[in-house]
Design a protein around this motif. Structure first.
Motif, short mmCIF file in Angstrom:
data_model
loop_
_atom_site.label_atom_id
_atom_site.label_comp_id
_atom_site.label_asym_id
_atom_site.label_seq_id
_atom_site.Cartn_x
_atom_site.Cartn_y
_atom_site.Cartn_z
N ASN A 142 0.93 -1.53 0.37
CA ASN A 142 0.18 -0.18 0.05
C ASN A 142 0.69 1.23 0.06
O ASN A 142 0.94 2.51 -0.96
CB ASN A 142 -0.79 -0.59 1.18
CG ASN A 142 -2.06 -0.84 0.80
OD1 ASN A 142 -2.50 -0.83 0.08
ND2 ASN A 142 -2.71 -1.37 1.66
N THR A 143 1.49 1.00 0.53
CA THR A 143 2.80 2.59 0.85
C THR A 143 3.13 2.45 -0.91
O THR A 143 3.46 3.47 -1.16
CB THR A 143 4.05 1.88 1.62
OG1 THR A 143 3.33 2.34 3.14
CG2 THR A 143 4.52 3.22 2.35
N GLU A 146 0.78 4.32 -3.17
CA GLU A 146 0.22 5.13 -3.09
C GLU A 146 1.26 6.50 -3.55
O GLU A 146 0.74 7.35 -3.79
CB GLU A 146 0.51 5.95 -1.63
CG GLU A 146 -0.17 6.61 -1.12
CD GLU A 146 -1.75 7.44 -1.96
OE1 GLU A 146 -2.26 8.38 -1.45
OE2 GLU A 146 -2.34 6.32 -1.70
N LYS A 147 2.27 5.77 -3.33
CA LYS A 147 2.96 6.77 -4.27
C LYS A 147 2.91 7.15 -5.70
O LYS A 147 3.19 7.80 -6.45
CB LYS A 147 4.80 6.21 -4.17
CG LYS A 147 4.99 5.68 -2.59
CD LYS A 147 6.21 5.26 -2.58
CE LYS A 147 6.99 4.97 -1.45
NZ LYS A 147 8.25 4.47 -1.25
N LYS A 210 -7.97 1.38 -7.89
CA LYS A 210 -7.80 2.77 -6.96
C LYS A 210 -7.54 3.95 -7.30
O LYS A 210 -8.26 4.88 -6.78
CB LYS A 210 -6.19 3.22 -5.67
CG LYS A 210 -6.26 1.71 -5.15
CD LYS A 210 -5.05 1.66 -4.66
CE LYS A 210 -4.81 0.66 -3.35
NZ LYS A 210 -6.21 0.62 -2.30
#
Length: 397
Positions: A142-143, A146-147, A210
């Motif tokens: 997820n990190t 997100e980028k 997303k």
């Protein structure tokens, strides 16, 4: 005494009736839903992202119910889940739908067990990861995701967001032709940096979901370099209301060991391509998985002014402008497309023969971008006659 005997007989009859009902009557749907609710799970009647759950929408009513019940509880890693009564083949469809709609379910093994006790039916999942291991891995995923999403959202159109995701995933990933289970997951691509076709496709799906870009996975076959059909996976994306095939795996030149790609930039041969054009090398497991992809291919080349129907000074000038821009960005390759095989062959000779124009184009671009220092004598190329595309690779002196 007779009254007591009658009561005992009545109780026994009731027990037998209840047992018979438990064993043979269709109570399984009710039992499955109540079992999940009793454990605090919310069984959705529908999903906010229902249109994005492509494979869920292909299920029967009872299969959809099983999907919803399993989905409500599976992230807690249950030992077993009470489900409606389905045949092995029917539940396999449910299991595949769960997997193909939800790329974050990479903690599930591809095997499962179905068992029953009377009217109570159980789905017993097999796990590839422990809950603790999965929670750590999905946090890393997820990190990184997100980028990508932050950068993609700097663009305003669906097309540009899709193009950014395509180029990013192809450039950071190394194709993995091995049996590593993580290579077929979003973790394999985003964290380990290597993936097979399933890993590329599921990661694209994860990011597109997303970003709100409608898409779904396609399973099927594709011809390898030896002309042998092998299992393959890619995406269908809907951009500005039109559906296209997208095969990031085949656009990653790390997939092709014969090509020396000096700048690691991706191809765009299989970016937004019609089913008619892709069917030269690919075949979906079911026609309806990609039947909607009827829009014209090669929008990337058309948008860049690099789709040519005529050979001459106009083509030469367009390529010169693009080569200069490529050199300014520090890249070392250019891809161009043609409308038919005759123009393709004529264009190749025009550019790459012994007195071809690409030599002069590079000299001119070197003057415009002195830091490039490209050797005009060392032009490499890759020709794709199926898709009428040529890619030139440039080498520094």
């Amino acid at each position: 005494m007779k009254i007591i005997k009658k009561i005992i007989v009545a109780i026994i009859a009731l027990i037998i009736a209840l047992f018979t009902a438990f064993m043979v009557l269709p109570l399984d749907n009710f039992i499955a839903e109540k079992a999940a609710i009793s454990k605090g799970y919310v069984i959705s009647e529908s999903y906010k992202d229902i249109e994005d759950r492509y494979y869920y929408n292909r299920l029967s009513k009872l299969e959809k119910e099983a999907y919803r019940i399993v989905y409500a509880s599976i992230y807690d890693f249950p030992e077993k889940v009470v489900v409606p009564s389905l045949s092995d083949d029917e539940f396999k469809k449910v299991f595949c739908a769960l997997s193909y709609d939800n790329p974050d379910l990479f903690f599930l093994d591809n095997k499962f067990t179905l068992t029953s006790l009377g009217s109570v039916n159980y789905f017993i999942p097999h796990y590839a990861l422990t809950k603790e291991d999965y929670e750590n891995k999905i946090q890393f995923v997820n990190t990184e995701a997100e980028k990508i999403i932050i950068e993609a959202n700097k663009f305003t159109t669906e097309y540009d967001k899709e193009l950014y995701v395509h180029d990013y995933l192809a450039s950071v990933c190394q194709y993995a032709n091995n049996t590593d289970k993580m290579a077929c997951t979003i973790y394999g691509l985003l964290i380990d940096g290597h993936a097979n076709c399933e890993g590329y496709s599921r990661t694209a799906q994860f990011i597109f979901n997303k970003l709100g870009i409608k898409n779904h996975l396609v399973t099927g076959m594709a011809f390898n370099e030896q002309g042998v059909n092998e299992g393959h996976m890619w995406n269908v994306v809907k951009i500005d209301g039109k559906s296209y095939n997208l095969d990031i795996t085949w656009d990653d030149y790390s997939f092709d060991e014969k090509v020396n790609n000096p700048d690691n930039s991706p191809s765009h041969i299989y970016f937004n391509i019609s089913t008619k054009d892709l069917s030269v090398t690919h075949e979906a497991d079911s026609d309806d998985l990609w039947a909607e992809c009827t829009a014209e291919s090669y929008g990337y080349f058309r948008n860049k002014g690099l789709l040519f129907s005529k050979v001459g000074i106009g083509m030469e000038n367009a390529i010169r402008r693009e080569v200069i821009e490529v050199f300014k960005k520090g890249n070392r390759s250019i891809e161009i497309a043609f409308t038919d095989i005759d123009i393709f062959n004529e264009g190749f000779n025009f550019l790459a023969s012994s007195n071809g124009k690409m030599y002069n184009i590079i000299l001119s671009a070197n003057e415009q971008v002195p830091t490039a220092k490209i050797d005009p004598e060392q032009i490499q190329y890759s020709k794709n006659e199926d898709n009428l595309i040529i890619r030139f690779f440039f080498v520094e002196k």
